[in-house]
Design a protein around this motif. Sequence first.
Motif, PDB file in Angstrom:
ATOM      1  N   SER A 109       0.876  -1.167   0.000  1.00 57.33           N
ATOM      2  CA  SER A 109       0.000   0.000   0.000  1.00 57.33           C
ATOM      3  C   SER A 109       0.913   1.216   0.000  1.00 57.33           C
ATOM      4  CB  SER A 109      -0.904   0.016   1.240  1.00 57.33           C
ATOM      5  OG  SER A 109      -1.720  -1.139   1.302  1.00 57.33           O
ATOM      6  N   PHE A 110       0.349   2.410  -0.267  1.00 57.23           N
ATOM      7  CA  PHE A 110       1.240   3.574  -0.323  1.00 57.23           C
ATOM      8  C   PHE A 110       0.620   4.801   0.312  1.00 57.23           C
ATOM      9  CE2 PHE A 110      -1.270   4.957  -3.902  1.00 57.23           C
ATOM     10  CZ  PHE A 110      -0.989   6.310  -4.110  1.00 57.23           C
ATOM     11  N   LEU A 111       1.513   5.710   0.718  1.00 55.17           N
ATOM     12  CA  LEU A 111       1.147   7.000   1.292  1.00 55.17           C
ATOM     13  C   LEU A 111       1.417   8.086   0.258  1.00 55.17           C
ATOM     14  CD1 LEU A 111       2.819   6.482   4.788  1.00 55.17           C
ATOM     15  CD2 LEU A 111       0.396   6.222   4.232  1.00 55.17           C
ATOM     16  N   ALA A 112       0.489   9.009   0.136  1.00 60.08           N
ATOM     17  CA  ALA A 112       0.555  10.009  -0.922  1.00 60.08           C
ATOM     18  C   ALA A 112       1.616  11.057  -0.637  1.00 60.08           C
ATOM     19  CB  ALA A 112      -0.801  10.688  -1.075  1.00 60.08           C
ATOM     20  N   VAL A 139      -3.374  15.429  -2.876  1.00 57.53           N
ATOM     21  CA  VAL A 139      -3.719  14.420  -1.874  1.00 57.53           C
ATOM     22  C   VAL A 139      -5.129  13.881  -2.124  1.00 57.53           C
ATOM     23  CG1 VAL A 139      -4.231  14.093   0.584  1.00 57.53           C
ATOM     24  CG2 VAL A 139      -2.118  15.242  -0.122  1.00 57.53           C
ATOM     25  N   ARG A 140      -6.065  14.761  -2.462  1.00 56.12           N
ATOM     26  CA  ARG A 140      -7.421  14.303  -2.794  1.00 56.12           C
ATOM     27  C   ARG A 140      -7.370  13.294  -3.946  1.00 56.12           C
ATOM     28  NH1 ARG A 140     -12.196  17.072  -2.046  1.00 56.12           N
ATOM     29  NH2 ARG A 140     -11.062  19.056  -1.883  1.00 56.12           N
ATOM     30  N   TYR A 141      -6.614  13.638  -4.983  1.00 50.15           N
ATOM     31  CA  TYR A 141      -6.503  12.740  -6.141  1.00 50.15           C
ATOM     32  C   TYR A 141      -5.874  11.409  -5.741  1.00 50.15           C
ATOM     33  CZ  TYR A 141      -4.728  10.839 -10.553  1.00 50.15           C
ATOM     34  OH  TYR A 141      -4.433  10.019 -11.610  1.00 50.15           O
ATOM     35  N   ALA A 142      -4.792  11.466  -4.964  1.00 55.24           N
ATOM     36  CA  ALA A 142      -4.081  10.243  -4.603  1.00 55.24           C
ATOM     37  C   ALA A 142      -4.929   9.331  -3.728  1.00 55.24           C
ATOM     38  CB  ALA A 142      -2.772  10.595  -3.897  1.00 55.24           C
ATOM     39  N   ILE A 143      -5.682   9.909  -2.799  1.00 53.29           N
ATOM     40  CA  ILE A 143      -6.502   9.090  -1.910  1.00 53.29           C
ATOM     41  C   ILE A 143      -7.763   8.594  -2.612  1.00 53.29           C
ATOM     42  CG2 ILE A 143      -7.939   9.151   0.172  1.00 53.29           C
ATOM     43  CD1 ILE A 143      -5.891  10.997   1.449  1.00 53.29           C
ATOM     44  N   GLY A 178      -3.031   7.101   3.110  1.00 50.79           N
ATOM     45  CA  GLY A 178      -2.589   8.172   3.995  1.00 50.79           C
ATOM     46  C   GLY A 178      -1.673   9.115   3.245  1.00 50.79           C
ATOM     47  N   VAL A 179      -0.973   9.942   4.001  1.00 51.96           N
ATOM     48  CA  VAL A 179      -0.124  10.989   3.440  1.00 51.96           C
ATOM     49  C   VAL A 179       1.243  10.909   4.096  1.00 51.96           C
ATOM     50  CG1 VAL A 179       0.147  13.494   3.165  1.00 51.96           C
ATOM     51  CG2 VAL A 179      -2.136  12.473   3.087  1.00 51.96           C
ATOM     52  N   VAL A 180       2.287  11.197   3.332  1.00 47.07           N
ATOM     53  CA  VAL A 180       3.628  11.325   3.894  1.00 47.07           C
ATOM     54  C   VAL A 180       4.119  12.748   3.664  1.00 47.07           C
ATOM     55  CG1 VAL A 180       4.669  10.384   1.767  1.00 47.07           C
ATOM     56  CG2 VAL A 180       6.008  10.474   3.894  1.00 47.07           C
ATOM     57  N   VAL A 181       4.571  13.392   4.728  1.00 48.17           N
ATOM     58  CA  VAL A 181       5.168  14.719   4.625  1.00 48.17           C
ATOM     59  C   VAL A 181       6.571  14.655   5.202  1.00 48.17           C
ATOM     60  CG1 VAL A 181       2.947  15.891   4.760  1.00 48.17           C
ATOM     61  CG2 VAL A 181       4.268  15.516   6.852  1.00 48.17           C
ATOM     62  N   LEU A 182       7.380  15.633   4.840  1.00 44.76           N
ATOM     63  CA  LEU A 182       8.727  15.723   5.383  1.00 44.76           C
ATOM     64  C   LEU A 182       8.711  16.538   6.674  1.00 44.76           C
ATOM     65  CD1 LEU A 182      10.669  16.424   2.059  1.00 44.76           C
ATOM     66  CD2 LEU A 182      10.446  14.229   3.274  1.00 44.76           C
ATOM     67  N   THR A 183       9.769  16.391   7.456  1.00 42.99           N
ATOM     68  CA  THR A 183       9.865  17.176   8.685  1.00 42.99           C
ATOM     69  C   THR A 183       9.870  18.665   8.372  1.00 42.99           C
ATOM     70  OG1 THR A 183      12.257  16.761   8.591  1.00 42.99           O
ATOM     71  CG2 THR A 183      10.962  15.461  10.170  1.00 42.99           C
ATOM     72  N   ASN A 184      10.391  19.044   7.220  1.00 42.10           N
ATOM     73  CA  ASN A 184      10.218  20.421   6.756  1.00 42.10           C
ATOM     74  C   ASN A 184      10.147  20.438   5.238  1.00 42.10           C
ATOM     75  OD1 ASN A 184      12.746  21.856   5.400  1.00 42.10           O
ATOM     76  ND2 ASN A 184      13.568  20.444   6.952  1.00 42.10           N
ATOM     77  N   ARG A 236     -10.363   8.004  10.495  1.00 38.34           N
ATOM     78  CA  ARG A 236      -9.080   8.609  10.841  1.00 38.34           C
ATOM     79  C   ARG A 236      -8.252   8.777   9.574  1.00 38.34           C
ATOM     80  NH1 ARG A 236      -6.302   3.909  14.405  1.00 38.34           N
ATOM     81  NH2 ARG A 236      -8.191   4.335  15.595  1.00 38.34           N
ATOM     82  N   GLU A 237      -7.243   9.647   9.647  1.00 37.88           N
ATOM     83  CA  GLU A 237      -6.324   9.855   8.533  1.00 37.88           C
ATOM     84  C   GLU A 237      -4.894   9.717   9.069  1.00 37.88           C
ATOM     85  OE1 GLU A 237      -6.978  10.298   5.336  1.00 37.88           O
ATOM     86  OE2 GLU A 237      -9.168  10.361   5.564  1.00 37.88           O
ATOM     87  N   VAL A 238      -4.078   8.993   8.331  1.00 38.02           N
ATOM     88  CA  VAL A 238      -2.703   8.729   8.746  1.00 38.02           C
ATOM     89  C   VAL A 238      -1.765   9.708   8.048  1.00 38.02           C
ATOM     90  CG1 VAL A 238      -0.839   7.033   8.828  1.00 38.02           C
ATOM     91  CG2 VAL A 238      -3.215   6.290   9.131  1.00 38.02           C
ATOM     92  N   VAL A 239      -0.944  10.391   8.845  1.00 39.71           N
ATOM     93  CA  VAL A 239       0.062  11.306   8.313  1.00 39.71           C
ATOM     94  C   VAL A 239       1.427  10.843   8.810  1.00 39.71           C
ATOM     95  CG1 VAL A 239       0.882  13.684   8.182  1.00 39.71           C
ATOM     96  CG2 VAL A 239      -1.581  13.226   8.337  1.00 39.71           C
TER      97      VAL A 239
END
Length: 368
Positions: A134-137, A151-155, A162-168, A193-196
């Motif tokens: 599975s993958f995180l957007a 993110v809307r498109y990916a989900i 879920g979504v992956v963001v960087l620390t910055n 719930r939503e996973v980040v």
Amino acid sequence: IQRILDTAARGSINLFCLPFLSEALSSIAAISTPLPASSIPNFTTATRIDTHTHPIPSWFRTLQPLAAGRETPSWNVLDHLQFMSSHNIKHSILSISTPQANAFPDDKEKTLALARLLNEFCAALCETYPERFSFLAVTALPYVEESVREVRYAIEELDAVGVVVLTNHHGLYPGDVSFRPLWEFLQNRSSEREVVFIHPTDPVIRVDDVLIDSKPCEYLQRRPPLRSGLGEFYFETARAISSITAERTIFEFPKLHWRISHGAGAFPDIQDRFLLGFQKDAEEARKVYAARFWYDSAGPVYPRQIKGLLAHDVPTSQFVFGTDYPYGIGFWDVGANIAGLADVDFIPSVEKDNIFFRNAQMLWAGLI
């Protein structure tokens, strides 16, 4: 391939601004063709869920030949499947590692295009091997309005879990007020719930409207005392948690569950001192850290580092398994890292099984 081009065009995303577009599209077509069944290893007895693992398309590796102060590893799907089988891993949650779509600082057009290609690649891989991946957007941050659309498109269209963001992102941390529309979008979805997933990256700072590396000694053009992967990533993780706490992101968006890398990095060591500055929120923050934060085992987390979280009364129900494959290979002994969790003597066997797979099943609540 035509669908990818058409949907990007409808979203005003110019994929043709990327010089490696043809190679990227070819790789997506290739990954969409399953390997021969005879070459796929046996997963009959596999049970573990790897929550921290990264695909690396060849064109992304060419674009980013160095990562965390070392050579970006090579990757292919067969090697990944063989790694999983050899370590009793049944399913892996994929996310793109640093720099994600931020390989072109301050170039909005290329950032949007790269985010789309990375999501399409991951989606194709998961569609081809749905039992394994599975993958995180990936987002287009720091471009927030465009990130909400991506993110809307990916989900909704590509089935990201879920979504992956960087620390910055370009020096802006996840609690930055400009990121609120993204968190509001996730909070307002109809899901339970939503996973980040917050993944570390290099610290940067903007000086005279130019982004520069802010690691010690970089400004003197000397080698920093610590490669990013050996030190800065842990500090970056602490900065990101501090950011979403100080700006009250973790309180204002209660549907968001935060996946944290590397056993929370340096944050357990600074938590008590940091919270002295936010005494009205301190007790509630501790409750959130123990209920809506999920900490992976990638890196030398067990048996010593994990005690920092246990000392802060974080239950093992919030611990998940992660390997950082393939970035972990050669960086640390992945076999020893897994054994550190499997052999730890202060966590009961049933709780270890939960960490290896049941906690992740609970976090994603039927999505994986």
